[in-house]
Design an enzyme around this catalytic site. Structure first.
Site, mmCIF file in Angstrom:
data_model
loop_
_atom_site.group_PDB
_atom_site.id
_atom_site.type_symbol
_atom_site.label_atom_id
_atom_site.label_comp_id
_atom_site.label_asym_id
_atom_site.label_seq_id
_atom_site.Cartn_x
_atom_site.Cartn_y
_atom_site.Cartn_z
ATOM 1 N N ARG A 36 0.832 -1.197 0.000
ATOM 2 C CA ARG A 36 0.000 0.000 0.000
ATOM 3 C C ARG A 36 0.872 1.255 0.000
ATOM 4 O O ARG A 36 0.543 2.259 -0.631
ATOM 5 C CB ARG A 36 -0.941 0.001 1.200
ATOM 6 C CG ARG A 36 -1.864 1.221 1.216
ATOM 7 C CD ARG A 36 -2.823 1.216 2.400
ATOM 8 N NE ARG A 36 -3.883 0.249 2.197
ATOM 9 C CZ ARG A 36 -4.170 -0.733 3.040
ATOM 10 N NH1 ARG A 36 -3.453 -0.885 4.141
ATOM 11 N NH2 ARG A 36 -5.162 -1.573 2.809
ATOM 12 N N ALA A 37 1.990 1.216 0.714
ATOM 13 C CA ALA A 37 2.868 2.381 0.780
ATOM 14 C C ALA A 37 3.387 2.747 -0.605
ATOM 15 O O ALA A 37 3.455 3.938 -0.965
ATOM 16 C CB ALA A 37 4.031 2.102 1.733
#
Length: 690
Positions: free
Chosen positions: A274-275
């Site tokens: 997600r980062a």
């Protein structure tokens, strides 16, 4: 009057993060962390005024776009191009005490079952569609509401499921949360769901602070004139947001920039991908905001500073942050190889970074629309609140050998005060809980009646039905079917047949630690073990969403080192810095705890307390006083008040007096040895007994 966004002084990171999400809501929202009084709410409320207006289907309660209406809209179906109404983008605020139905909307179960009508009342998610949803003090919001909120933000849709009746609608909005870390943290899983996070603090420069006061006075004295003064800057800012939104689809994330994004995320050891996705989206939004169609290294640098601090691997009590050297090294390593330099060329490269940007990646938004803006405020992350070097370390010289503390003489001279020792490594603690069933705030510690959990029974509803007990409803209706003229397969229900389900879940408690810091606890190895054990219990409290407090006693008195708070980090910091030495005024510590709990019962009556007393049970003080008797009388007060207690016995050595156990008897408490606090130790004990 809404304070103009352009008139906010400083807070460059916060303003930039909000603007990037305004350009690209797909970034995933903003979490603003900072001390009270730092214009967090002012900036968020001002943002809605500079967002472009939206076209909606006339009469649609869900704000559908006329050009692409939601096919599943409960107010639909809408014909494309059937007309449009223009309105400003909305700012919807979610109160901390809101219910689930207020957030996602409510279905009238009674009408659905008795009349066959699907009646749906939209919630705040529907009102915020295509606007801004603002949650102040998001860290105080119930966990299940935060889960629902972030799921809707990630999916772009809100779902309401009630006993087989289902409704869904579009819910795409810019999510903004603000919080004061002193009042408690968000769980890491929830923290990760916010796209960007920024830390804000009041400026330290007197000039900037004076400008804040000057503008606030001007706005209060003449709201209309102040708004007119900044109207030009607000219009220019709104136009720039609209232009960046139009440019966004044309921005290209090249392979070189993508390699830098993934290299930076890998360098900080973030979990999952997600980062990487959020950083890439933020870099694209920053390029569009800067008026470019190619993502540069400067865009990646800015995006990483906003998207990664709260995602890097850290201990539960470490504050979010980003190491600048690691960031620059990762960008360096992923930078495409330059052409082979001429060895005779000694002219230095420019220090301005790519595209002439500042070497430290300073404010990259191409200038502030605020003409009166002062210089950037200094970072408040470095060095603030950090313990001084060597405060916990002990030199070999000047650290006298600790005296033995196994002698039972109550009138022995007090041990000298010692500097704080570092705690031992924390471990997974066993769950301590308050007996009985409470009605407290949702959490993960003690049993409680709640709105979420397992079904344990049913009752007649006092108002509208929110959780139907289907089986008991059918059983209540079954004897009346002939009298009601039932002739087909359908079941005829009446209002008096409906049954509300009773649910049992878990609640959060107030865990008040009473820690003995006297000389009898001053053995370095023992105090390190005690601090490690209490730190483990604090970690457990953090995970179970408890409120915590800390009372310490030594010398001649007891102090409330930390009033009850949600900030487990503050409790851990106070514990780590706790020195030891002096006599053992246990009675004073228990009386201080009794008074603290009395006040908290008035302030927060639904939250049941759990008292954790960490001591070896020795009571010492001035000669001529029976300190053990005083301690036992103080313990009787706590027991008479119905306080659930646990005594952690820290006594060590071959000869043990059992004083902590006796104290536990007077408290009506469970007594555990220090070694019995570990969850693994509990499992081993049960297996051995079996």
């Amino acid at each position: 009057m809404v304070y103009p966004f352009s008139a906010v002084v400083g807070m460059d990171d916060m303003r930039l993060a909000l603007l990037l999400n305004a350009v690209s809501p797909a970034v995933g929202g903003v979490l603003v962390r900072g001390e009270k009084g730092t214009a967090k709410s002012t900036a968020v409320r001002a943002l809605a005024a500079v967002l472009p207006p939206v076209d909606v289907v006339p009469g649609c309660r869900f704000g559908c776009d006329p050009a692409a209406p939601d096919p599943a809209c409960p107010d639909g179906p809408h014909e494309p191009g059937a007309g449009a109404q223009t309105r400003p983008a909305r700012l919807v605020e979610l109160p901390v005490g809101a219910s689930e139905d207020r957030l996602v909307g409510s279905l009238d179960i009674e009408r659905a079952l008795t009349e066959g009508v699907k009646s749906f009342e939209p919630g705040l998610l529907a009102a915020a569609h295509r606007g801004v949803l603002y949650v102040d003090e998001v860290n105080l919001l119930h966990d299940h509401l935060v889960d629902l909120l972030l799921d809707a933000a990630a999916l772009g849709r809100a779902y309401v499921e009630r006993e087989g009746v289902s409704v869904q609608h579009a819910a795409r909005f810019l999510l903004v949360g603000t919080m004061n870390p002193e009042e408690g943290e968000l769980r890491p899983q929830l923290l990760d769901r916010f796209g960007l996070t920024v830390e804000v603090a009041a400026p330290r420069e007197p000039g900037l602070r004076a400008e804040v006061v000057r503008r606030r006075f001007a706005a209060d004295a003449d709201p209309a004139g102040f708004e007119a003064r900044w109207a030009g800057e607000e219009t220019a800012l709104a136009d720039r947001i609209a232009a960046a939104r139009a440019l966004l689809p044309q921005v290209v994330l090249g392979d070189a920039a993508l390699s830098q994004v993934t290299a930076v995320c890998a360098a900080f050891g973030v979990d999952g991908l997600r980062a990487d996705i959020v950083t890439a989206r933020a870099a694209i939004a920053h390029a569009a905001w800067s008026g470019r169609t190619d993502v540069t290294e400067d865009d990646v640098r800015v995006a990483a500073r906003l998207a990664l601090p709260h995602r890097r691997r850290r201990n539960p009590f470490d504050a979010p942050g980003l190491d600048e050297d690691t960031l620059e090294q990762a960008l360096d390593d992923a930078r495409p190889d330059d052409p082979e330099p001429d060895p005779d060329d000694t002219a230095p490269e420019g220090d301005g970074g790519p595209d002439g940007g500042s070497p430290d990646g300073g404010s990259p938004d191409g200038g502030s629309p605020d003409p009166g803006q002062g210089p950037d405020q200094p970072s408040s992350e470095a060095g603030e609140g950090a313990p001084t070097e060597g405060s916990a370390a002990q030199g070999s010289g000047g650290d006298p050998s600790p005296p033995t503390d196994d002698a039972p003489h109550a009138e022995a001279a007090p041990a000298p005060e010692r500097a704080a020792v570092a705690p031992d490594e924390a471990f997974r603690a066993r769950r301590l809980e308050v007996p009985g069933i409470g009605d407290g705030v949702a959490g993960r510690r003690s049993r409680a009646r709640s709105e979420r959990g397992r079904v344990v029974g049913s009752r007649r509803p006092e108002g509208s039905v929110t959780r139907l007990h289907l089986v008991d409803t059918v059983l209540a209706a079954a004897p009346h079917q002939l009298a009601r003229g039932r002739s087909g397969p359908g079941l005829r229900l009446a209002r008096e047949d409906l049954r509300q389900a009773d649910l049992e879940g878990r609640e959060g408690n107030l865990v008040l630690f009473v820690v003995d810091a006297s000389g009898s606890m001053g053995s370095r190895t023992r105090m390190a073990a005690v601090k490690g054990a209490v730190l483990s219990l604090l970690t457990d409290a953090y995970q179970r969403r408890d409120k915590v407090g800390l009372v310490t006693f030594r010398g001649s008195d007891a102090v409330l080192a930390l009033p009850p708070t949600w900030s487990v980090e503050a409790a851990a910091a106070r514990l780590t810095d706790l020195p030891t030495g002096g006599r053992s005024p246990i009675a004073a510590g228990l009386l201080r705890a009794h008074e603290t709990l009395r006040v908290e019962r008035v302030r927060d009556p639904r939250r049941r307390p759990l008292l954790v007393v960490v001591t070896d049970g020795r009571a010492t003080g001035e000669r001529g006083t029976d300190h053990l008797a005083q301690a036992h009388r103080a313990a009787g007060l706590l027991q008479a008040a119905g306080t659930a207690s646990v005594v952690v016995d820290c006594e060590s050595g071959f000869v043990k007096l059992g004083l902590a156990h006796t104290l536990g008897v007077h408290l009506g408490a469970q007594t555990l040895c220090l070694e019995e606090l570990g969850a693994q130790e509990l499992v081993s004990t049960v297996k051995a007994a079996a």
